[in-house]
Design a protein around this motif. Structure first.
Motif, PDB file in Angstrom:
ATOM      1  N   ARG B 383       0.821  -1.195   0.000  1.00  0.00           N
ATOM      2  CA  ARG B 383       0.000   0.000   0.000  1.00  0.00           C
ATOM      3  C   ARG B 383       0.867   1.263   0.000  1.00  0.00           C
ATOM      4  O   ARG B 383       1.874   1.341   0.669  1.00  0.00           O
ATOM      5  CB  ARG B 383      -0.877   0.022   1.235  1.00  0.00           C
ATOM      6  CG  ARG B 383      -1.783   1.215   1.305  1.00  0.00           C
ATOM      7  CD  ARG B 383      -2.612   1.129   2.561  1.00  0.00           C
ATOM      8  NE  ARG B 383      -1.785   0.861   3.726  1.00  0.00           N
ATOM      9  CZ  ARG B 383      -1.094   1.781   4.353  1.00  0.00           C
ATOM     10  NH1 ARG B 383      -1.119   3.012   3.961  1.00  0.00           N
ATOM     11  NH2 ARG B 383      -0.359   1.464   5.391  1.00  0.00           N
ATOM     12  N   MET B 384       0.430   2.217  -0.752  1.00  0.00           N
ATOM     13  CA  MET B 384       1.135   3.486  -0.777  1.00  0.00           C
ATOM     14  C   MET B 384       0.439   4.432   0.201  1.00  0.00           C
ATOM     15  O   MET B 384      -0.764   4.648   0.105  1.00  0.00           O
ATOM     16  CB  MET B 384       1.075   4.097  -2.176  1.00  0.00           C
ATOM     17  CG  MET B 384       1.789   3.267  -3.217  1.00  0.00           C
ATOM     18  SD  MET B 384       3.557   3.495  -3.127  1.00  0.00           S
ATOM     19  CE  MET B 384       4.103   2.615  -4.558  1.00  0.00           C
ATOM     20  N   VAL B 385       1.231   4.964   1.072  1.00  0.00           N
ATOM     21  CA  VAL B 385       0.627   5.856   2.050  1.00  0.00           C
ATOM     22  C   VAL B 385       0.135   7.132   1.398  1.00  0.00           C
ATOM     23  O   VAL B 385      -0.873   7.700   1.765  1.00  0.00           O
ATOM     24  CB  VAL B 385       1.632   6.174   3.177  1.00  0.00           C
ATOM     25  CG1 VAL B 385       1.169   7.372   3.978  1.00  0.00           C
ATOM     26  CG2 VAL B 385       1.755   4.973   4.090  1.00  0.00           C
ATOM     27  N   GLY B 386       0.843   7.524   0.388  1.00  0.00           N
ATOM     28  CA  GLY B 386       0.455   8.746  -0.299  1.00  0.00           C
ATOM     29  C   GLY B 386      -0.918   8.631  -0.930  1.00  0.00           C
ATOM     30  O   GLY B 386      -1.638   9.606  -1.055  1.00  0.00           O
ATOM     31  N   ALA B 387      -1.259   7.411  -1.309  1.00  0.00           N
ATOM     32  CA  ALA B 387      -2.537   7.215  -1.965  1.00  0.00           C
ATOM     33  C   ALA B 387      -3.660   7.485  -0.980  1.00  0.00           C
ATOM     34  O   ALA B 387      -3.524   7.277   0.208  1.00  0.00           O
ATOM     35  CB  ALA B 387      -2.642   5.782  -2.475  1.00  0.00           C
TER      36      ALA B 387
END
Ligand SMILES: Nc1nc2c(ncn2[C@@H]2O[C@H](COP(=O)(O)OP(=O)(O)OP(=O)(O)O)[C@@H](O)[C@H]2O)c(=O)[nH]1
Ligand SMILES: [Mg+2]
Lengths: 220, 760
Positions: B383-387
């Motif tokens: 998972r991308m935290v930025g997303a």
């Protein structure tokens, strides 16, 4: 282990990471805004190592933001685009930044991305390899598109960091080293195994414990 | 191979003579026609024949005795007979010899022989019988003894049998009992296995109890297994007791007991979790042991225990994070590397950026840890935290955000204090603005990562707002300071004054920061403007961007414009020959040039443009006035304008033919002069294109004026003599198009463009 992924905008850092964490090419990748976090656990020999991956934006305007993330990284994946000479020429600047702001034992792996586009190549392998040798970094070419060689830089980096720990150059117990042993149980196992980090962290017995990695074939 | 004669004799003694006699009788009873019999009889005859045959008789006796003793001898003889086939013939010869013996009394010899034989035989028989008897009496004796024994045995046997019978009788009842016992045992063992099965199902083994109760046994698989069983027992019991029979005592007992154990199990989990959580605080580990994850999962059944344990966790994490933060701030990494963050406190952006990046990374690690603890791995690793996170409101998610909030919450105060302090100490509005942008960036990042309601998000919101207010205040002050500025009266130049240049420089930098910060997406969209959707979004973002910088521009541009107008007025009053119009246009266009590279400032540029336009009209007007005066045509025009109704123009003293001639001449001279291309006043305008525009507009008007002059001159009612000659004597010889050419202006376009603007 904390890694930062750096390099000029558009060299394919986010794609490389996406390929590494999702085993798929990231279509329609947009410029990264600031930094993005992801993680993946890799196996190195018998060790399970969790990599905390910080993908940074390559665009100049984010430089001031991304610079703050170098702090305490154990590994840096420095990416350039083999089809862009400009992205290669700027490497020194990136490396200097990483060395200045990261941890002193920062392990850097240079990745020449987009190796699938051989026809548009602007940077020869030999030249990049020479640069890497001169600057004391590991070097690989990879393709985030095909997935070719994508895992290798991450594993190579992890292995070098482990070696640094073993040699006593890096102390995982200390904050800011970019390495931590998540699980205490794992550490207990470690301390009784040949890869005994515990004994190193316990005292300053540098060189007292002779450690060897169980063969290069186990990883990479 | 034959037995030795001695053994044969010995054996014959013990043997019964019966076979011999039997044979003899048989022989005697037979009809003796066969050769063998005949031979035997012959022998007998020799034995028992008349004397004279004594020798042979003796010999015969001997033979008889011998052969009587052993019939094998006879067999041998038979054998011999067979062997020596020729013997018969010789015997036949003998026979004839025997029959040749003459009897004294017919049959007497035979009778005698018979008697002899009989006697012998009987003797023999008696003898054997006697021996028989003797032997038998012996046997009889033995048999008697035997019988005695048998008798005794029978008695015994009888006794035994009766005893046996008795025993049998008594055994039968025993057997019956044994049978029933066996049945019982069968039954019992069946019941036992049922009971065992029941016990197995409904009670915990001592080991399991130990696993649950003992402090020695860690919380591990064994413990969880025991707990599972206890849970199952309780549930099964409940099901059973819910049946028709209703609660039974055993059931109630079991439930009570098991529930007791379960409570202890939960207590144990709770204690263990609390302990582990406290440990976790100390060495900020990110990996969660499966047992701990399982423990937390189970503890959800006891929400009050879970809450308490997690509260402990939250607190430990909070203090851990806080102390790590403090360490990072003041002491840095191991052996001081990386350097402490506070070392860069003099560099506000780096200082704040480092702090926020540290917090961001701490949050990411914390999030990982919590996901591990709650076993939430929706997108597995990547998972991308930025997303943008989908805030699914599961129980785990609620716990996680709460714990995150607690853990990170401790950082709010030290962070806020430091950031605010830094903001306050900034003198440069540009830095202020950069800080504001940085804060805003992190505010958005955090909102996307931990939600808008998280304490840290709120703190960031607050500090961002604060930074904004400080920044606006700073540029407000800067703007207001402009209004106090007066222009140097000794300065004759028409270029923007230093204050404006400085101010514009600040503005430019702020706009640069603004552009790069909002740019997020603009840069991207500029690059990828391929799809309609993108264009649409692009437009919308531009709008939003313009919106965002409204107040900055108002605060920065408006005071500059105002100052320029007001201060220049004042200066004009003091220095009348100072060219205010050019100055104002110069300042305005300079401001415009600052805004121009930034698309989002279009509106402000428009506003300035409108001001510039007004000034331009004025400039054109002024310039035309100057030009027409310079050409010498001015006097004519003036004179004509003063004429009374219908008076011929040539009759006006100032517009007489001669005066007109002179004016046309001077115009012709002017046309060849230097100033026609480079009017000195307009050279002061910084923007060359504006100067050109003003000049051209003035020239165009000049053309129109010339045409008007020509027209009027040619009109008969104006009574100019030799009008054509008059006009044709001087350049441009009354030809308007020639004048256009001289001015290098495209006649057509200029005609239509300037038509409406021209007023006389
Ligand atoms: N052919 C090819 N294209 C690639 C490869 N990796 C990335 N790209 C393309 O390169 C472009 C940039 O990729 P990104 O991963 O977004 O680049 P980045 O380095 O993250 O850029 P910033 O986030 O702005 O720093 C995208 O259009 C990708 O499709 C590769 O291995 N082969
Ligand atoms: Mg990227």
């Amino acid at each position: 282990m904390k890694y930062i992924i750096i390099g000029e905008a558009g060299t394919g850092k986010s794609c490389l990471l996406h390929q590494f964490t999702h085993n798929a090419f990231k279509e329609h990748s947009q410029h990264t805004i600031g930094v993005e976090f992801s993680s993946r656990t890799v196996k190195l020999g018998e060790k399970r190592i969790k990599l905390q991956l910080w993908d940074t934006a390559g665009q100049e305007r984010f430089r001031s933001v991304t610079r703050s993330y170098y702090r305490g990284a154990a590994g840096a994946i420095l990416v350039y685009d083999i089809t862009s000479r400009a992205s290669f020429l700027n490497l020194s600047r990136w490396l200097a930044d990483a060395r200045a702001l990261g941890s002193p034992q920062l392990v850097t792996v240079l990745v020449g991305n987009k190796s699938d586009r051989e026809d548009d190549r602007e940077v020869e392998w030999a030249e990049a390899s020479r640069w890497a040798a001169e600057n004391d970094v590991h070097f690989l070419e990879a393709s985030s598109l095909t997935g070719d060689n994508v895992e290798a830089p991450f594993l190579l980096c992890a292995r070098s960091i482990l070696l640094a720990i073993e040699s006593g150059a890096l102390d995982p117990e200390k904050a800011g080293s970019g390495v931590s042993y998540g699980d205490r149980a794992l550490r207990r196992v470690n301390s009784s195994s040949r890869l005994s980090f515990g004994s190193l962290s316990g005292g300053r017995r540098k060189g007292a414990v002779k450690l060897h990695l169980p063969g290069g074939s186990k990883c990479c | 191979m034959l037995p030795s004669p001695i053994s044969r004799v010995n054996s014959s003694a013990s043997q019964q003579p019966n076979p011999l006699s039997i044979r003899l009788y048989k022989v005697l009873a037979a009809n003796f026609d066969d050769d063998a019999t005949k031979a035997a009889v012959q022998t007998l005859a020799e034995l028992y024949g008349p004397p004279g045959h004594g020798a042979s008789k003796a010999k015969g006796k001997q033979v008889q005795r011998d052969s009587g003793g052993d019939h094998e001898e006879l067999d041998e003889e038979d054998g011999d007979d067979k062997a020596n086939g020729t013997v018969g013939t010789t015997r036949d010869g003998d026979k004839t010899a025997v029959s040749s013996v003459i009897e004294t009394i017919p049959g007497e010899i035979a009778a005698k022989a018979r008697r002899g034989l009989r006697r012998d035989v009987e003797n023999k028989l008696a003898e054997s019988s006697r021996r028989f008897l003797a032997a038998f009496s012996e046997v009889d004796k033995q048999l008697d003894t035997l019988q005695e024994h048998v008798g005794a045995m029978r008695t015994r046997c009888d006794e035994a049998q009766s005893q046996l019978r008795e025993t049998n009788d008594s055994c039968r009842s025993l057997l019956d009992r044994a049978g029933s016992l066996r049945e019982q045992r069968q039954e019992v063992s069946t019941r036992q296995s049922i009971v065992t099965a029941f016990l197995e199902r409904f009670t915990l083994t001592s080991e399991e109890i130990e696993a649950i109760v003992s402090r020695e046994v860690p919380v591990n698989k064994r413990f969880f297994k025991a707990m599972d069983k206890a849970e199952r027992i309780r549930d099964d019991c409940r099901v059973l007791m819910a049946g028709e029979d209703g609660p039974t005592k055993a059931g109630v007992d079991i439930i009570t007991k098991t529930s007791g154990y379960l409570e202890q199990a939960y207590e144990k989990i709770f204690r263990w979790c609390s302990f582990e959580f406290r440990q976790m605080g100390r060495d900020s580990s990110v990996d969660v042991h499966p047992s701990l994850r399982e423990a937390v999962r189970r503890l959800r059944q006891r929400s009050e225990l879970l809450t308490e344990a997690l509260t402990t966790l939250g607190q430990t994490r909070q203090s851990t994070l806080l102390s790590s933060f403090t360490t990072a701030l003041t002491r840095g990494g191991p052996s001081g590397l990386p350097r402490p963050i506070e070392l860069h406190a003099h560099d506000p952006l780096r200082y704040i950026g480092d702090m926020l990046a540290w917090v961001h990374q701490a949050i990411a690690a914390e999030r990982e840890f919590l996901e591990g603890l709650f076993g939430v791995r929706a997108e597995e690793d990547g998972r991308m935290v930025g997303a943008v996170r989908q805030f699914t409101q599961s129980e785990e998610e609620e716990w996680m955000s709460e714990l995150m909030d607690v853990a990170v919450g401790g950082l709010c105060t030290p962070l806020k204090t430091r950031v605010q302090q830094t903001i306050r100490s900034q003198e440069s509005s540009i830095t202020s603005y950069k800080i504001t942008n940085l804060l805003q960036f992190y505010m958005l990042t955090m909102q996307r990562t931990i939600g808008e309601k998280a304490a840290l998000s709120r703190v960031l919101q607050d500090t961002t707002d604060f930074a904004y207010s400080v920044f606006y205040e700073a540029i407000g002050v800067q703007g207001r300071s402009l209004s106090a500025v007066t222009l140097d009266t000794d300065d004759t130049s028409l270029t923007p004054p230093l204050v404006i240049l400085d101010h514009a420089q600040v503005l430019r930098e702020i706009l640069l920061v603004y552009e790069s910060s909002l740019g997020d997406d603009i840069a991207f969209y500029n690059k990828n403007r391929t799809t309609e959707r993108n264009q649409e979004q692009d437009a919308r973002r531009r709008e939003a961007a313009a919106e965002g910088c409204h107040s900055i521009l108002d605060k920065m541009v408006d005071p500059a414009v105002e100052m320029c107008i007001v201060a220049s007025e004042t200066k004009q009053r003091l220095v009348p020959n100072w060219d205010r119009e050019v100055f104002v246009v110069n300042v305005m266009t300079y401001l415009q040039s600052v805004l121009e590279p930034f698309a989002f400032t279009a509106e402000k540029q428009g506003f300035i443009q409108s001001l510039v336009e007004g000034r331009m009209m004025q400039l054109i007007e002024d310039h035309y006035t100057n030009v027409i005066a310079d050409t010498g045509l001015g006097e004519i025009v003036e004179a004509w304008k003063s004429r009374k109704a219908n008076e011929p123009l040539s009759h006006l003293p100032a517009a007489s033919g001669t005066r007109l001639q002179a004016a046309l001449h001077s115009f012709s001279l002017w046309l060849t002069g230097n100033t026609i291309d480079h009017p000195p006043r307009l050279a002061q305008l910084l923007v060359q294109s504006l100067a050109t525009r003003v000049h051209r507009a003035a020239l165009a008007r000049l053309v129109h004026t010339y045409r008007w002059i020509c027209d009027e001159v040619r009109k008969p009612e104006n009574k100019y003599e030799a009008a054509s000659t008059l006009l044709g004597s001087e350049r441009p010889f009354g030809q308007v198009h020639l004048l256009w050419q001289i001015f290098g202006i495209d006649e057509e376009s200029q005609e239509s463009k300037e038509q409406e603007k021209l007023t006389f």
